[in-house]
Design a protein around this motif. Structure first.
Motif, PDB file in Angstrom:
ATOM      1  N   TRP A 267      -4.088  -5.519   6.253  1.00 52.82           N
ATOM      2  CA  TRP A 267      -4.414  -5.093   4.882  1.00 52.82           C
ATOM      3  C   TRP A 267      -4.549  -3.574   4.822  1.00 52.82           C
ATOM      4  O   TRP A 267      -4.012  -2.922   3.915  1.00 52.82           O
ATOM      5  CB  TRP A 267      -5.718  -5.751   4.429  1.00 52.82           C
ATOM      6  CG  TRP A 267      -6.329  -5.082   3.237  1.00 52.82           C
ATOM      7  CD1 TRP A 267      -5.958  -5.215   1.935  1.00 52.82           C
ATOM      8  CD2 TRP A 267      -7.409  -4.144   3.247  1.00 52.82           C
ATOM      9  NE1 TRP A 267      -6.747  -4.411   1.128  1.00 52.82           N
ATOM     10  CE2 TRP A 267      -7.638  -3.737   1.916  1.00 52.82           C
ATOM     11  CE3 TRP A 267      -8.206  -3.593   4.258  1.00 52.82           C
ATOM     12  CZ2 TRP A 267      -8.631  -2.821   1.574  1.00 52.82           C
ATOM     13  CZ3 TRP A 267      -9.194  -2.681   3.913  1.00 52.82           C
ATOM     14  CH2 TRP A 267      -9.396  -2.315   2.581  1.00 52.82           C
ATOM     15  N   LYS A 268      -5.239  -3.007   5.817  1.00 56.67           N
ATOM     16  CA  LYS A 268      -5.462  -1.554   5.831  1.00 56.67           C
ATOM     17  C   LYS A 268      -4.148  -0.790   5.933  1.00 56.67           C
ATOM     18  O   LYS A 268      -4.014   0.315   5.416  1.00 56.67           O
ATOM     19  CB  LYS A 268      -6.380  -1.189   6.997  1.00 56.67           C
ATOM     20  CG  LYS A 268      -6.932   0.218   6.935  1.00 56.67           C
ATOM     21  CD  LYS A 268      -8.002   0.445   7.987  1.00 56.67           C
ATOM     22  CE  LYS A 268      -8.613   1.831   7.869  1.00 56.67           C
ATOM     23  NZ  LYS A 268      -9.677   2.046   8.897  1.00 56.67           N
ATOM     24  N   LYS A 269      -3.163  -1.394   6.569  1.00 55.75           N
ATOM     25  CA  LYS A 269      -1.845  -0.763   6.710  1.00 55.75           C
ATOM     26  C   LYS A 269      -0.972  -0.998   5.477  1.00 55.75           C
ATOM     27  O   LYS A 269       0.156  -0.508   5.418  1.00 55.75           O
ATOM     28  CB  LYS A 269      -1.126  -1.321   7.937  1.00 55.75           C
ATOM     29  CG  LYS A 269      -1.786  -0.986   9.256  1.00 55.75           C
ATOM     30  CD  LYS A 269      -1.029  -1.661  10.398  1.00 55.75           C
ATOM     31  CE  LYS A 269      -1.706  -1.438  11.733  1.00 55.75           C
ATOM     32  NZ  LYS A 269      -0.998  -2.157  12.830  1.00 55.75           N
ATOM     33  N   GLY A 270      -1.470  -1.767   4.520  1.00 53.17           N
ATOM     34  CA  GLY A 270      -0.692  -2.052   3.322  1.00 53.17           C
ATOM     35  C   GLY A 270       0.330  -3.155   3.492  1.00 53.17           C
ATOM     36  O   GLY A 270       1.198  -3.353   2.624  1.00 53.17           O
ATOM     37  N   GLU A 271       0.222  -3.936   4.572  1.00 59.18           N
ATOM     38  CA  GLU A 271       1.233  -4.938   4.876  1.00 59.18           C
ATOM     39  C   GLU A 271       1.028  -6.268   4.134  1.00 59.18           C
ATOM     40  O   GLU A 271       1.841  -7.172   4.270  1.00 59.18           O
ATOM     41  CB  GLU A 271       1.288  -5.180   6.387  1.00 59.18           C
ATOM     42  CG  GLU A 271       1.772  -3.958   7.156  1.00 59.18           C
ATOM     43  CD  GLU A 271       1.822  -4.189   8.657  1.00 59.18           C
ATOM     44  OE1 GLU A 271       1.454  -5.291   9.114  1.00 59.18           O
ATOM     45  OE2 GLU A 271       2.210  -3.254   9.372  1.00 59.18           O
ATOM     46  N   LEU A 272      -0.052  -6.371   3.370  1.00 56.55           N
ATOM     47  CA  LEU A 272      -0.275  -7.567   2.555  1.00 56.55           C
ATOM     48  C   LEU A 272       0.093  -7.350   1.097  1.00 56.55           C
ATOM     49  O   LEU A 272       0.115  -8.302   0.312  1.00 56.55           O
ATOM     50  CB  LEU A 272      -1.750  -7.999   2.641  1.00 56.55           C
ATOM     51  CG  LEU A 272      -2.300  -8.307   4.033  1.00 56.55           C
ATOM     52  CD1 LEU A 272      -3.740  -8.781   3.930  1.00 56.55           C
ATOM     53  CD2 LEU A 272      -1.445  -9.335   4.746  1.00 56.55           C
ATOM     54  N   ALA A 273       0.381  -6.118   0.729  1.00 58.80           N
ATOM     55  CA  ALA A 273       0.655  -5.781  -0.666  1.00 58.80           C
ATOM     56  C   ALA A 273       2.042  -6.248  -1.095  1.00 58.80           C
ATOM     57  O   ALA A 273       2.954  -6.402  -0.268  1.00 58.80           O
ATOM     58  CB  ALA A 273       0.532  -4.274  -0.864  1.00 58.80           C
ATOM     59  N   ASP A 274       2.168  -6.493  -2.396  1.00 60.23           N
ATOM     60  CA  ASP A 274       3.443  -6.786  -3.050  1.00 60.23           C
ATOM     61  C   ASP A 274       4.060  -8.118  -2.636  1.00 60.23           C
ATOM     62  O   ASP A 274       5.231  -8.368  -2.912  1.00 60.23           O
ATOM     63  CB  ASP A 274       4.456  -5.649  -2.810  1.00 60.23           C
ATOM     64  CG  ASP A 274       3.942  -4.316  -3.326  1.00 60.23           C
ATOM     65  OD1 ASP A 274       3.192  -4.319  -4.326  1.00 60.23           O
ATOM     66  OD2 ASP A 274       4.273  -3.271  -2.731  1.00 60.23           O
ATOM     67  N   LYS A 275       3.288  -8.971  -1.991  1.00 58.30           N
ATOM     68  CA  LYS A 275       3.727 -10.329  -1.712  1.00 58.30           C
ATOM     69  C   LYS A 275       3.247 -11.247  -2.832  1.00 58.30           C
ATOM     70  O   LYS A 275       2.284 -10.937  -3.531  1.00 58.30           O
ATOM     71  CB  LYS A 275       3.143 -10.830  -0.383  1.00 58.30           C
ATOM     72  CG  LYS A 275       3.556 -10.043   0.858  1.00 58.30           C
ATOM     73  CD  LYS A 275       2.861 -10.600   2.089  1.00 58.30           C
ATOM     74  CE  LYS A 275       3.172  -9.776   3.328  1.00 58.30           C
ATOM     75  NZ  LYS A 275       4.583  -9.898   3.749  1.00 58.30           N
ATOM     76  N   VAL A 276       3.892 -12.396  -2.959  1.00 59.57           N
ATOM     77  CA  VAL A 276       3.442 -13.429  -3.889  1.00 59.57           C
ATOM     78  C   VAL A 276       2.394 -14.287  -3.193  1.00 59.57           C
ATOM     79  O   VAL A 276       2.551 -14.660  -2.028  1.00 59.57           O
ATOM     80  CB  VAL A 276       4.629 -14.293  -4.348  1.00 59.57           C
ATOM     81  CG1 VAL A 276       4.149 -15.557  -5.046  1.00 59.57           C
ATOM     82  CG2 VAL A 276       5.559 -13.496  -5.262  1.00 59.57           C
ATOM     83  N   TYR A 277       1.305 -14.588  -3.919  1.00 59.80           N
ATOM     84  CA  TYR A 277       0.248 -15.451  -3.383  1.00 59.80           C
ATOM     85  C   TYR A 277      -0.076 -16.547  -4.396  1.00 59.80           C
ATOM     86  O   TYR A 277      -0.047 -16.325  -5.606  1.00 59.80           O
ATOM     87  CB  TYR A 277      -1.025 -14.648  -3.086  1.00 59.80           C
ATOM     88  CG  TYR A 277      -0.868 -13.637  -1.987  1.00 59.80           C
ATOM     89  CD1 TYR A 277      -1.059 -13.988  -0.657  1.00 59.80           C
ATOM     90  CD2 TYR A 277      -0.548 -12.312  -2.282  1.00 59.80           C
ATOM     91  CE1 TYR A 277      -0.914 -13.050   0.358  1.00 59.80           C
ATOM     92  CE2 TYR A 277      -0.402 -11.371  -1.277  1.00 59.80           C
ATOM     93  CZ  TYR A 277      -0.588 -11.745   0.043  1.00 59.80           C
ATOM     94  OH  TYR A 277      -0.447 -10.817   1.047  1.00 59.80           O
ATOM     95  N   SER A 278      -0.425 -17.718  -3.857  1.00 60.25           N
ATOM     96  CA  SER A 278      -0.836 -18.826  -4.693  1.00 60.25           C
ATOM     97  C   SER A 278      -1.789 -19.704  -3.887  1.00 60.25           C
ATOM     98  O   SER A 278      -1.885 -19.561  -2.666  1.00 60.25           O
ATOM     99  CB  SER A 278       0.400 -19.621  -5.151  1.00 60.25           C
ATOM    100  OG  SER A 278       0.152 -20.348  -6.325  1.00 60.25           O
ATOM    101  N   ALA A 279      -2.510 -20.623  -4.560  1.00 58.69           N
ATOM    102  CA  ALA A 279      -3.588 -21.346  -3.892  1.00 58.69           C
ATOM    103  C   ALA A 279      -3.589 -22.827  -4.242  1.00 58.69           C
ATOM    104  O   ALA A 279      -3.113 -23.233  -5.306  1.00 58.69           O
ATOM    105  CB  ALA A 279      -4.937 -20.727  -4.267  1.00 58.69           C
TER     106      ALA A 279
END
Length: 209
Positions: free
Chosen positions: A111-123
């Motif tokens: 997350w700190k590296k920005g590697e979780l950004a701009d992905k699609v998430y759902s639950a």
């Protein structure tokens, strides 16, 4: 994917925790549908944190553990790899189960590296009763998605099967105290959700420069 990319399939990770098997059943439905929709899929379970004696004291819990032993354990790299991630958890007092929460907490470095950004998430989730916290659990997971900088793709009321399911936030099952298996209403809702996630992830990937 756009013509210039080095891969054709959208990558989808389905990452879940399940004690007695209902969330696991939904996870399989989501994974199967995503694959049928043309995605490359990783189905992953998170590690069990409960003591052995607790698991073995409940036949359904022990049976699910045995039945899903062949599903690989989730790793941080599975989330980084994916274009879209579906996270699933049973509700615990209206919140995310500790097992999945512990896995989410391991994502801090990427997350700190920005590697979780701009992905699609759902639950998705399962509860013991119709009003046992399914919506609050789905919304709690979405809190993390917002912190990730993710693109939250809820199924909404976008299909007749979602009106039957009645939950716009994600797929949710209730097991009537452990007596009600995952049925057609929940499975149909899961298919709608998976297809929507793949469709949006594919559109985003195609539009990317």
């Amino acid at each position: 994917m756009s013509p210039g990319t080095d891969r054709d399939a959208v990558r989808v990770a389905v990452v879940y925790y399940s004690a007695t098997g209902h969330v696991a059943d939904i996870a399989r439905e989501l994974a199967d549908t995503a694959e049928k929709s043309g995605a490359e899929v990783r189905l992953r379970r998170v590690a069990e944190l409960a003591p052995r004696e607790a698991v073995e004291s409940q036949p359904a819990w022990a049976a699910n553990e045995a039945a899903t032993a062949d599903i690989p354990l989730a790793a941080v790299g599975d989330v980084v790899w994916a274009d879209a991630v579906l996270f699933g958890s049973p509700t615990r007092f209206g919140n995310v189960a500790a097992q999945l929460k512990q896995f989410l907490d391991t994502l801090g470095g990427v997350w700190k590296k920005g590697e979780l950004a701009d992905k699609v998430y759902s639950a998705f989730t399962s509860t013991g009763s119709p009003h046992g916290g399914n919506e609050s659990t789905l919304l709690a997971l979405m809190h993390s998605f917002h912190h990730f900088g993710g693109i939250v793709v809820a199924p909404g009321f976008t299909h007749p099967d979602k009106f039957a399911d009645g939950n716009p936030y994600g797929t949710a099952h209730h097991d009537a105290g452990g007596t009600l298996p995952v049925g057609d209403v929940t499975r149909n809702a899961a298919r709608v959700q998976a297809e929507r996630v793949v469709r949006v992830a594919r559109a985003l990937a195609t539009a990317a420069p």
